[in-house]
Motif scaffolding. Structure first.
Motif, short mmCIF file in Angstrom:
data_model
loop_
_atom_site.label_atom_id
_atom_site.label_comp_id
_atom_site.label_asym_id
_atom_site.label_seq_id
_atom_site.Cartn_x
_atom_site.Cartn_y
_atom_site.Cartn_z
N GLN A 177 36.70 32.30 36.52
CA GLN A 177 36.09 33.63 36.52
C GLN A 177 36.50 34.41 35.29
N HIS A 178 37.72 34.17 34.81
CA HIS A 178 38.16 34.79 33.55
C HIS A 178 37.26 34.35 32.40
N LEU A 179 36.86 33.08 32.39
CA LEU A 179 35.97 32.58 31.34
C LEU A 179 34.62 33.26 31.41
N GLN A 180 34.12 33.46 32.63
CA GLN A 180 32.84 34.16 32.78
C GLN A 180 32.96 35.59 32.28
N LEU A 181 34.09 36.23 32.57
CA LEU A 181 34.30 37.61 32.09
C LEU A 181 34.37 37.65 30.57
N MET A 182 34.99 36.64 29.96
CA MET A 182 35.04 36.57 28.50
C MET A 182 33.63 36.47 27.92
N ARG A 183 32.78 35.67 28.56
CA ARG A 183 31.41 35.55 28.09
C ARG A 183 30.69 36.88 28.17
N GLU A 184 30.87 37.61 29.27
CA GLU A 184 30.22 38.90 29.43
C GLU A 184 30.71 39.89 28.38
N HIS A 185 32.01 39.88 28.11
CA HIS A 185 32.55 40.79 27.09
C HIS A 185 32.03 40.43 25.70
N PHE A 186 31.94 39.12 25.41
CA PHE A 186 31.40 38.71 24.12
C PHE A 186 29.95 39.14 23.99
#
Length: 281
Positions: A177-186
């Protein structure tokens, strides 16, 4: 080079063998390439403290010979840019800079495994290759857009439907889920900067042509999910007393929105550039 399609590759090391492996993966997925353009070896000297291993590889005559032999056997022409002239690689350096800048912001000090890093890079690659290039339809209700992905896989890239995690406490998220959040922030950071590049501030240097009905534009909207672009067509313009357009009506997905020109970005396509001489003020 024409579409600026992007491919991001994570490698375990900066050795010659790792380069061969990454090039084979590129050929296996995209087909045999005819020309390969890269920085000149001397360009790595300025960043020797950061890229010491790759600098050493380029200085190693045996490694260079192996790379050239690998390319010659596959009829790949390797073109180096001139020494001490990084501006000659500006086409790819601009993308590299954009990716690195936003990637450092979203990843920060997080320690990712190789699999996690590769996943983040692929999702970022999809975001970059989803940007609209030009339209093929004049239908105001459905402006079909061409993206770099069309030249890679023949169709647009569509992200998986997932709930946004930005409103959830970070401590409650697992690693994926942290990876998904990173994608959203990018996506938030990069798409905002990309839309800004389509709005050059040149009013103090020369007069820009007015917006006109029929132009294809991107609307700057908050909270759009990754890989989603709000593309529409201008249906009406509203000039001020000086004759300069200040607001427009944009038809998007069956509805019309009125927006100031500061909240829309004009796609750099030929249809949008037509008649600019007659529309100038």
């Amino acid at each position: 080079m024409c579409t600026k399609a992007v491919r991001l590759e994570a490698v375990s090391s900066l050795t010659t063998d790792a380069f061969f492996a990454s090039l084979k993966r590129l050929i296996g997925r995209r087909g045999l390439i005819q020309q390969l353009h890269s920085d000149n070896a001397t360009n790595f000297k300025g960043a020797q403290h950061e890229l010491h291993e790759i600098f050493r590889q380029f200085q190693d005559q045996q490694a260079c010979g192996q790379i050239h032999q690998f390319c010659q056997e596959r009829e790949i022409e390797w073109h180096f840019i001139p020494p001490y002239a990084p501006e000659f690689g500006g086409l790819w350096e601009a993308t590299v800079k954009s990716v690195k800048t936003h990637l450092k912001r979203v990843v920060g000090n997080a320690k990712l495994t190789f699999e996690e890093l590769a996943t983040v890079l692929v999702e970022i690659e999809a975001i970059l290759n989803s940007r609209p290039l030009f339209t093929t339809s004049r239908d105001p209700t459905d402006p079909q857009v061409i993206t770099p992905a069309h030249y890679l896989i023949g169709r647009p890239l569509i992200a998986l439907s997932e709930h946004s995690l930005e409103d959830i406490k970070v401590t409650r998220l697992d690693r994926w889920q942290h990876l998904q959040l990173m994608r959203e922030h990018f996506w938030r950071s990069w798409s905002r900067d990309y839309l800004s590049t389509l709005q050059p501030r040149k009013k103090n240097h020369r007069t820009m042509p007015n917006l006109r009905p029929g132009m294809i534009v991107l609307m700057q909207e908050k909270n759009l999910p990754p890989l989603c672009w709000k593309l529409g067509r201008i249906t009406a313009v509203f000039p001020g007393e000086d004759g300069l357009v200040r607001a427009v009506n944009v038809f998007v997905d069956g509805a019309t929105y009125r927006r100031p020109i500061t909240k829309i970005s004009v796609l750099p396509i030929d249809d949008n550039k037509a008649h600019k001489e007659t529309d100038s003020s």
